[in-house]
Design an enzyme around this catalytic site. Sequence first.
Site, PDB file in Angstrom:
ATOM      1  N   ALA A  65     -41.529 -23.272  -3.091  1.00 47.42           N
ATOM      2  CA  ALA A  65     -42.062 -22.006  -3.575  1.00 47.42           C
ATOM      3  C   ALA A  65     -41.711 -21.898  -5.050  1.00 47.42           C
ATOM      4  O   ALA A  65     -40.733 -22.491  -5.519  1.00 47.42           O
ATOM      5  CB  ALA A  65     -41.455 -20.855  -2.783  1.00 47.42           C
ATOM      6  N   GLU A 112     -41.884 -27.141   4.184  1.00 46.68           N
ATOM      7  CA  GLU A 112     -42.312 -26.217   5.250  1.00 46.68           C
ATOM      8  C   GLU A 112     -43.832 -26.218   5.404  1.00 46.68           C
ATOM      9  O   GLU A 112     -44.352 -26.193   6.519  1.00 46.68           O
ATOM     10  CB  GLU A 112     -41.796 -24.804   4.937  1.00 46.68           C
ATOM     11  CG  GLU A 112     -40.279 -24.731   5.051  1.00 46.68           C
ATOM     12  CD  GLU A 112     -39.703 -23.420   4.540  1.00 46.68           C
ATOM     13  OE1 GLU A 112     -40.037 -23.018   3.407  1.00 46.68           O
ATOM     14  OE2 GLU A 112     -38.921 -22.792   5.272  1.00 46.68           O
ATOM     15  N   GLU A 132     -32.966 -25.165  -0.434  1.00 46.71           N
ATOM     16  CA  GLU A 132     -32.795 -23.744  -0.746  1.00 46.71           C
ATOM     17  C   GLU A 132     -31.330 -23.347  -0.875  1.00 46.71           C
ATOM     18  O   GLU A 132     -30.973 -22.458  -1.640  1.00 46.71           O
ATOM     19  CB  GLU A 132     -33.453 -22.874   0.342  1.00 46.71           C
ATOM     20  CG  GLU A 132     -34.973 -22.859   0.295  1.00 46.71           C
ATOM     21  CD  GLU A 132     -35.625 -23.938   1.133  1.00 46.71           C
ATOM     22  OE1 GLU A 132     -34.961 -24.944   1.457  1.00 46.71           O
ATOM     23  OE2 GLU A 132     -36.817 -23.777   1.459  1.00 46.71           O
TER      24      GLU A 132
HETATM   25  C1  HXC Z   1     -41.058 -23.516 -10.078  1.00 46.03           C
HETATM   26  C2  HXC Z   1     -40.801 -25.751 -10.482  1.00 46.03           C
HETATM   27  C3  HXC Z   1     -40.361 -25.971  -9.176  1.00 46.03           C
HETATM   28  C4  HXC Z   1     -40.281 -24.844  -8.296  1.00 46.03           C
HETATM   29  C5  HXC Z   1     -40.347 -27.852 -10.201  1.00 46.03           C
HETATM   30  N1  HXC Z   1     -40.778 -26.947 -11.070  1.00 46.03           N
HETATM   31  N2  HXC Z   1     -40.074 -27.286  -9.036  1.00 46.03           N
HETATM   32  N3  HXC Z   1     -41.161 -24.536 -10.915  1.00 46.03           N
HETATM   33  N4  HXC Z   1     -40.649 -23.646  -8.798  1.00 46.03           N
HETATM   34  N5  HXC Z   1     -39.924 -24.942  -7.027  1.00 46.03           N
HETATM   35  C6  HXC Z   1     -41.170 -27.172 -12.472  1.00 46.03           C
HETATM   36  C7  HXC Z   1     -39.973 -27.379 -13.381  1.00 46.03           C
HETATM   37  O1  HXC Z   1     -39.437 -26.145 -13.757  1.00 46.03           O
HETATM   38  C8  HXC Z   1     -40.613 -28.091 -14.534  1.00 46.03           C
HETATM   39  O2  HXC Z   1     -41.308 -27.166 -15.349  1.00 46.03           O
HETATM   40  C9  HXC Z   1     -41.663 -28.973 -13.876  1.00 46.03           C
HETATM   41  O3  HXC Z   1     -41.898 -28.377 -12.583  1.00 46.03           O
HETATM   42  C10 HXC Z   1     -41.179 -30.389 -13.649  1.00 46.03           C
HETATM   43  O4  HXC Z   1     -39.934 -30.329 -12.955  1.00 46.03           O
HETATM   44  P1  HXC Z   1     -38.612 -31.094 -13.451  1.00 46.03           P
HETATM   45  O5  HXC Z   1     -37.462 -30.416 -12.819  1.00 46.03           O
HETATM   46  O6  HXC Z   1     -38.617 -31.227 -14.939  1.00 46.03           O
HETATM   47  O7  HXC Z   1     -38.860 -32.540 -12.821  1.00 46.03           O
HETATM   48  P2  HXC Z   1     -37.767 -33.588 -12.315  1.00 46.03           P
HETATM   49  O8  HXC Z   1     -36.638 -33.676 -13.291  1.00 46.03           O
HETATM   50  O9  HXC Z   1     -38.531 -34.815 -12.011  1.00 46.03           O
HETATM   51  O10 HXC Z   1     -37.168 -32.984 -10.970  1.00 46.03           O
HETATM   52  C11 HXC Z   1     -37.981 -32.834  -9.823  1.00 46.03           C
HETATM   53  C12 HXC Z   1     -37.287 -31.911  -8.781  1.00 46.03           C
HETATM   54  C13 HXC Z   1     -36.872 -30.600  -9.438  1.00 46.03           C
HETATM   55  C14 HXC Z   1     -36.078 -32.648  -8.207  1.00 46.03           C
HETATM   56  C15 HXC Z   1     -38.308 -31.703  -7.644  1.00 46.03           C
HETATM   57  O11 HXC Z   1     -38.011 -30.039 -10.146  1.00 46.03           O
HETATM   58  C16 HXC Z   1     -36.379 -29.558  -8.475  1.00 46.03           C
HETATM   59  O12 HXC Z   1     -35.263 -29.640  -8.004  1.00 46.03           O
HETATM   60  N6  HXC Z   1     -37.209 -28.532  -8.214  1.00 46.03           N
HETATM   61  C17 HXC Z   1     -36.828 -27.415  -7.390  1.00 46.03           C
HETATM   62  C18 HXC Z   1     -36.818 -27.816  -5.941  1.00 46.03           C
HETATM   63  C19 HXC Z   1     -36.396 -26.653  -5.080  1.00 46.03           C
HETATM   64  O13 HXC Z   1     -35.312 -26.101  -5.197  1.00 46.03           O
HETATM   65  N7  HXC Z   1     -37.276 -26.249  -4.167  1.00 46.03           N
HETATM   66  C20 HXC Z   1     -37.049 -25.147  -3.262  1.00 46.03           C
HETATM   67  C21 HXC Z   1     -37.543 -23.875  -3.895  1.00 46.03           C
HETATM   68  S1  HXC Z   1     -37.125 -22.470  -2.914  1.00 46.03           S
HETATM   69  P3  HXC Z   1     -41.238 -27.230 -16.952  1.00 46.03           P
HETATM   70  O14 HXC Z   1     -42.032 -26.049 -17.379  1.00 46.03           O
HETATM   71  O15 HXC Z   1     -39.799 -27.195 -17.318  1.00 46.03           O
HETATM   72  O16 HXC Z   1     -41.872 -28.554 -17.293  1.00 46.03           O
HETATM   73  C22 HXC Z   1     -38.278 -22.450  -1.707  1.00 46.03           C
HETATM   74  C23 HXC Z   1     -38.127 -21.333  -0.756  1.00 46.03           C
HETATM   75  C24 HXC Z   1     -39.246 -21.281   0.220  1.00 46.03           C
HETATM   76  O17 HXC Z   1     -39.132 -23.263  -1.625  1.00 46.03           O
HETATM   77  C25 HXC Z   1     -39.244 -19.960   0.888  1.00 46.03           C
HETATM   78  C26 HXC Z   1     -40.428 -19.737   1.757  1.00 46.03           C
HETATM   79  C27 HXC Z   1     -41.710 -19.860   1.098  1.00 46.03           C
END
Ligand code: HXC
Length: 258
Positions: A65, A112, A132
């Site tokens: 998300a 999910e 998360e």
């Molecule tokens: C918003 C996101 C994002 C996310 C990545 N991006 N994941 N933006 N929400 N979930 C964006 C980054 O900010 C970045 O934007 C661009 O995508 C590229 O990501 P990087 O981090 O620079 O890439 P990388 O170094 O290759 O790392 C990849 C990654 C990392 C390991 C997947 O992005 C990451 O950890 N993302 C978050 C994963 C996460 O926590 N997901 C769960 C979210 S909570 P810019 O603008 O800087 O280029 C969730 C709750 C669900 O899903 C609840 C029910 C719906």
Amino acid sequence: MSEALVLVENRGRVGLLTLNRPKALNALNDALMDELGAALLAFDADPDIGAMVITGSEKAFAAGADIGAMKDLTYVEAYASDFITRNWETLRRIRKPVIAAVAGYALGGGCELAMMCDILVAAETARFGQPEIKLGIIPGAGGTQRLPRAVGKAKAMDLVLTGRLMDAAEAERAGLVSRVVAADKLLDEAIEMATVIASMSLPSVMMAKEAVNRAFEAPLAEGMQFERRLFHSLFGTQDQREGMDAFIAKRPPSFRHK
Ligand code: HXC
């Protein structure tokens, strides 16, 4: 006009949906989920479509998300709006089979979303996880419920509590994904699988999906009864006659989906 967040294509009887926010690794925001839901409902209602495939980019199916969009939510806002139910529940209402074709990251809400699909096909590059916990929250779209059903309690606890990622081989061993293929074959494989499914009689395909899903929601005796009723009802279709006549006549069936 801004570019679509979900690209929609017809591939024969297969509806292909490509998540298209590559710069944000397909982070799932409301606009994207609204588009996805609308496209899924349109394919579900289209008599020329028998199955669907949802895919992302080479780097990410979806990295979760959209964290930016939810970081300032208050408890009351999340609760009062029943955050995420508006457009995340749509996939559950889809009655034709949906295949997730996953390459790269499928994290949090992305994992999910993939688990809400009926079949997961993964590229060797796929990485699954529910990270998360690292954000101070827990999964909110079924991660704590569907993951244990798919991979068992031990591995689900491991993934949900540590936030670590699982690669494609581990996901296949654990039973989360049905097939792992080379990254450059992912889409072809998923579309071929969907094409096979879409060539079957649609009423039997839809009932098969409904019956398998019932296995996760009902006690065995009730599930068996449900299966039997659906089984009986299929003798009311023209396709049952055609399928069995074709077998006896040693020719391929020609299903008319009725
Ligand atoms: C918003 C996101 C994002 C996310 C990545 N991006 N994941 N933006 N929400 N979930 C964006 C980054 O900010 C970045 O934007 C661009 O995508 C590229 O990501 P990087 O981090 O620079 O890439 P990388 O170094 O290759 O790392 C990849 C990654 C990392 C390991 C997947 O992005 C990451 O950890 N993302 C978050 C994963 C996460 O926590 N997901 C769960 C979210 S909570 P810019 O603008 O800087 O280029 C969730 C709750 C669900 O899903 C609840 C029910 C719906």
